[in-house]
Design a protein around this motif. Structure first.
Motif, PDB file in Angstrom:
ATOM      1  N   ARG A   1      -2.617  19.059  -5.439  1.00  0.00           N
ATOM      2  CA  ARG A   1      -2.853  17.827  -5.920  1.00  0.00           C
ATOM      3  C   ARG A   1      -3.203  17.792  -7.593  1.00  0.00           C
ATOM      4  O   ARG A   1      -4.445  18.602  -7.983  1.00  0.00           O
TER       5      ARG A   1
ATOM      6  N   SER B   1      -6.401  18.593  -9.558  1.00  0.00           N
ATOM      7  CA  SER B   1      -7.971  18.841  -8.758  1.00  0.00           C
ATOM      8  C   SER B   1      -7.846  20.175  -9.013  1.00  0.00           C
ATOM      9  O   SER B   1      -7.041  21.531  -9.481  1.00  0.00           O
ATOM     10  N   THR B   2      -9.298  21.102  -8.432  1.00  0.00           N
ATOM     11  CA  THR B   2      -9.289  22.300  -8.631  1.00  0.00           C
ATOM     12  C   THR B   2      -9.193  22.920  -7.185  1.00  0.00           C
ATOM     13  O   THR B   2      -9.092  22.370  -6.763  1.00  0.00           O
TER      14      THR B   2
ATOM     15  N   ASP C   1     -12.007  21.605  -4.761  1.00  0.00           N
ATOM     16  CA  ASP C   1     -12.138  19.661  -4.854  1.00  0.00           C
ATOM     17  C   ASP C   1     -11.076  20.328  -3.727  1.00  0.00           C
ATOM     18  O   ASP C   1     -11.526  19.093  -2.791  1.00  0.00           O
ATOM     19  N   LEU C   2      -9.706  20.666  -3.631  1.00  0.00           N
ATOM     20  CA  LEU C   2      -9.091  20.851  -2.357  1.00  0.00           C
ATOM     21  C   LEU C   2     -10.158  21.473  -0.882  1.00  0.00           C
ATOM     22  O   LEU C   2      -9.868  21.015   0.553  1.00  0.00           O
TER      23      LEU C   2
ATOM     24  N   LYS D   1     -13.023  20.823  -0.504  1.00  0.00           N
ATOM     25  CA  LYS D   1     -14.104  19.538  -0.599  1.00  0.00           C
ATOM     26  C   LYS D   1     -13.196  18.772   0.623  1.00  0.00           C
ATOM     27  O   LYS D   1     -14.208  18.071   1.670  1.00  0.00           O
ATOM     28  N   SER D   2     -12.232  18.210   0.189  1.00  0.00           N
ATOM     29  CA  SER D   2     -11.816  17.789   0.958  1.00  0.00           C
ATOM     30  C   SER D   2     -11.359  18.196   2.195  1.00  0.00           C
ATOM     31  O   SER D   2     -10.515  16.928   3.001  1.00  0.00           O
TER      32      SER D   2
ATOM     33  N   PRO E   1     -15.405  20.092   3.757  1.00  0.00           N
ATOM     34  CA  PRO E   1     -16.822  19.634   2.747  1.00  0.00           C
ATOM     35  C   PRO E   1     -17.624  20.680   2.847  1.00  0.00           C
ATOM     36  O   PRO E   1     -18.716  20.983   2.287  1.00  0.00           O
TER      37      PRO E   1
ATOM     38  N   LYS F   1     -19.946  23.738   0.131  1.00  0.00           N
ATOM     39  CA  LYS F   1     -20.511  22.701  -0.393  1.00  0.00           C
ATOM     40  C   LYS F   1     -21.675  24.531  -1.074  1.00  0.00           C
ATOM     41  O   LYS F   1     -22.036  24.715  -1.671  1.00  0.00           O
TER      42      LYS F   1
ATOM     43  N   GLN G   1     -19.670  26.426  -2.644  1.00  0.00           N
ATOM     44  CA  GLN G   1     -19.738  26.733  -4.192  1.00  0.00           C
ATOM     45  C   GLN G   1     -21.363  27.160  -4.766  1.00  0.00           C
ATOM     46  O   GLN G   1     -21.455  27.515  -5.492  1.00  0.00           O
TER      47      GLN G   1
ATOM     48  N   MET H   1     -13.123  26.552 -10.210  1.00  0.00           N
ATOM     49  CA  MET H   1     -13.193  25.166 -11.344  1.00  0.00           C
ATOM     50  C   MET H   1     -12.274  24.733 -11.883  1.00  0.00           C
ATOM     51  O   MET H   1     -12.634  23.863 -13.039  1.00  0.00           O
TER      52      MET H   1
ATOM     53  N   PRO I   1      -8.932  23.017 -13.023  1.00  0.00           N
ATOM     54  CA  PRO I   1      -7.843  22.200 -13.223  1.00  0.00           C
ATOM     55  C   PRO I   1      -6.727  22.743 -12.613  1.00  0.00           C
ATOM     56  O   PRO I   1      -5.658  23.317 -13.863  1.00  0.00           O
TER      57      PRO I   1
END
Length: 235
Positions: A105, A108-109, A112-113, A115-116, A119, A123, A126, A169, A171
């Motif tokens: 995507r 996106s990092t 990020d992927l 988290k989608s 989540p 969290k 991270q 992290m 991108p």
């Protein structure tokens, strides 16, 4: 079967080329052209990791004649790299195959992927990285159920490349117009159900095999057959 097609089996930057060794052997026994590049990154390089990884693939493939097409097959963390890898290749790409892999995507990092996809887990993950932990930190015992063969399990652990928060992290770009070739998704394990669902929603042929994340080291013949059947329906 297209004799000019080359299967490029790409491992996650978290592990090594052992991931695809047995499948590559199976493909060669079937008379196919196959290459397993090693994703390389240097600690003193100022280039982004994703760019180093893409360049290491293109360097490995530089000797292939330009009229040969590539089928790019990515496992796990190699998935988000496929557009960047493709941009570095002068050859045509006939298909993209995602095997228990993240779907790119733009911008996106990896976090990020994650988290989608999950989540709550992302969290917690991270927070662990922010405390200075690295991932993966698997032991042979951790992988016993996923890779039953003791020798292969030890080799896998020897190849792992634990990464800091900065890796997750970073991108990763996706060029405009990607995908520029048909895509297929193959899901092995439950954590990749959301990317598989995303693939289905995008209209990609999607296949499922209830197995462990490294099933190519458990049953390479079945994994090879699944990849070849999926690709042959696309091209």
């Amino acid at each position: 079967m297209n004799e000019n097609n080359v299967y490029v089996l790409i491992h996650s930057p978290l592990v090594g080329k052992l991931t695809w060794r047995l499948v590559a052997d199976q493909m060669r026994q079937n008379g196919l052209n196959v290459i397993v590049p090693i994703l390389v990154d240097l600690p003193d390089s100022e280039e982004p990791l994703w760019k180093q990884h893409a360049e290491s693939v293109s360097q490995t493939l530089a000797h292939i004649p330009k009229d040969n097409a590539f089928t790019l097959v990515a496992h796990s963390g190699a998935g988000p790299l496929l557009p960047a890898i493709r941009q570095n290749l002068p050859n045509p790409v006939s298909a993209y195959v995602f095997v228990d892999a993240g779907i790119p995507r733009d911008g996106s990092t990896r976090l990020d992927l994650m988290k989608s996809e999950d989540p709550e887990w992302a969290k917690q993950f991270q927070a662990e990285l922010e405390r200075g932990e690295r991932f993966p930190n698997w032991s042979p015992e951790d992988l016993r159920d996923v890779i039953p063969d003791e020798s292969l399990r030890k080799q896998m652990v020897a190849e792992i490349r634990p990464r800091r928060l900065s890796f997750f992290m970073e991108p990763i770009p996706v060029f405009s117009g990607w995908p520029d070739a048909p895509c297929v998704y193959i899901r092995f394990s439950a954590p990749y159900e959301k990317p598989a669902a995303q693939a289905r929603q995008a209209g990609w042929p999607t296949y499922e095999l209830e197995a462990g994340h490294f099933h190519m080291l458990v049953d390479p013949a079945t994994v090879t057959e699944m990849i070849l059947k999926a690709v042959n329906k696309l091209i």
